[in-house]
Structure formats: C-alpha cells, structure tokens
Design an enzyme around this catalytic site. Structure first.
Site, short mmCIF file in Angstrom:
data_model
loop_
_atom_site.label_atom_id
_atom_site.label_comp_id
_atom_site.label_asym_id
_atom_site.label_seq_id
_atom_site.Cartn_x
_atom_site.Cartn_y
_atom_site.Cartn_z
N CYS A 8 0.87 -1.18 0.00
CA CYS A 8 0.00 0.00 0.00
C CYS A 8 0.91 1.23 0.00
CB CYS A 8 -0.99 -0.01 1.18
SG CYS A 8 -0.28 0.20 2.81
N ARG A 14 -3.31 -0.69 5.31
CA ARG A 14 -3.87 -1.78 4.51
C ARG A 14 -2.93 -2.97 4.34
NH1 ARG A 14 -5.30 1.89 -0.51
NH2 ARG A 14 -3.37 2.83 0.25
N ASP A 122 -8.17 3.70 1.34
CA ASP A 122 -7.20 3.99 2.40
C ASP A 122 -7.97 4.52 3.61
OD1 ASP A 122 -5.16 4.81 4.05
OD2 ASP A 122 -4.03 5.81 2.45
#
Length: 153
Positions: A8, A14, A122
């Site tokens: 990420c 994440r 996100d």
C-alpha cells in the site's frame, strides 16, 4: 515456498492488515508473506494503531511488523505482489524491469471482483469503521488467495 508481498502507500494500514490476515490463513512453512509501502514515510514504525486494533479484534497480532519501503529487488524476492489500489500498482509497475516483473503485480480486490480493478480504500483519514470495512474486504480476498494456495499443494 511461495513468497507474497502486500503493498500500500505507507505500509501502516492496509498492507500490514493484508499480511496479517493472509498469514493467519496459510501454512507458514509453505508461504512467506511480507508487506511494504510505495512511500517511505513510516520506515521502521509499527502499523497504525487502528490496524493493530482491528486485527486484534479477529485474533491476529500484527505488532511484529515494521514498515518498509518497496524496492525494485522485491521483484526478485517475491512470486506475487498484491497492491491495494491503482495508484500503488502504477508506482510498482513504474519500477518493473520487464514483463516477468509486471506479471507478478496484482490488484488484491481482483480476487473478489475479477478484472474490475477495485481499490481498497485507504482508511488512514477515516473513522474506526473504515478500518473494519478494509479488514472485511481484505479478509475475503485473502480467503480466496489462501484457498488457491492450499489447492496448489
């Protein structure tokens, strides 16, 4: 041994969750999983406390992870590179040296939604619910990945 990298942006929300979730679903003797970020903002730090908390809620401990930045050498170290969104995919692909490198890069939610290139949102600037939603998405994708890996034994 199959080697999988989750990627990420900052490697604090994440990708650490994806790493922890997939680790909980596969045999660590057969599959190695790591995570990284395309940005070097948090190198050496723990994942975000909200990622740690949502993982703990599902009995997954990600406090052994430390943030690191994706490097071109990761193409040599990993068989599959799962990215969380199109922005990260494009960043990783810009470092690819050849078609073999590019072929390793996959959008993680394509496991759930084939060829739709859906982004994992996100949750960094989101509420606690954002982390729960991300966890659920990643859990479903990681279950599919784990089933594929386990079928290949």
């Amino acid at each position: 041994m199959t080697r999988i990298l989750m990627v990420c942006l900052g490697n604090i929300c994440r990708s650490p969750l994806a790493e922890g979730i997939l680790k909980s679903k596969v045999d660590s003797q057969k599959v190695f999983i790591d995570s990284a970020g395309t940005g070097g903002y948090h190198i050496g730090k723990l994942p975000d406390s909200r990622s740690i908390a949502v993982a703990e809620k599902y009995n997954i401990d990600i406090t052994d992870q430390r943030c690191r930045k994706f490097q071109q050498s990761d193409f040599d170290e990993f068989d599959l590179i799962y990215v969380m969104d199109a922005f990260n995919r494009d960043d990783i692909l810009s470092l690819a040296r050849n078609e073999d490198d590019r072929a390793k890069v996959k959008m993680i939610l394509n496991e759930l939604f084939p060829n739709e290139n859906v982004d994992v949102p996100d949750p960094y600037h989101d509420t606690e619910r954002g982390f729960e939603n991300v966890y659920q998405m990643l859990d479903k994708s990681c279950a599919i990945i784990a089933n594929t890996l386990n079928d290949g034994e």
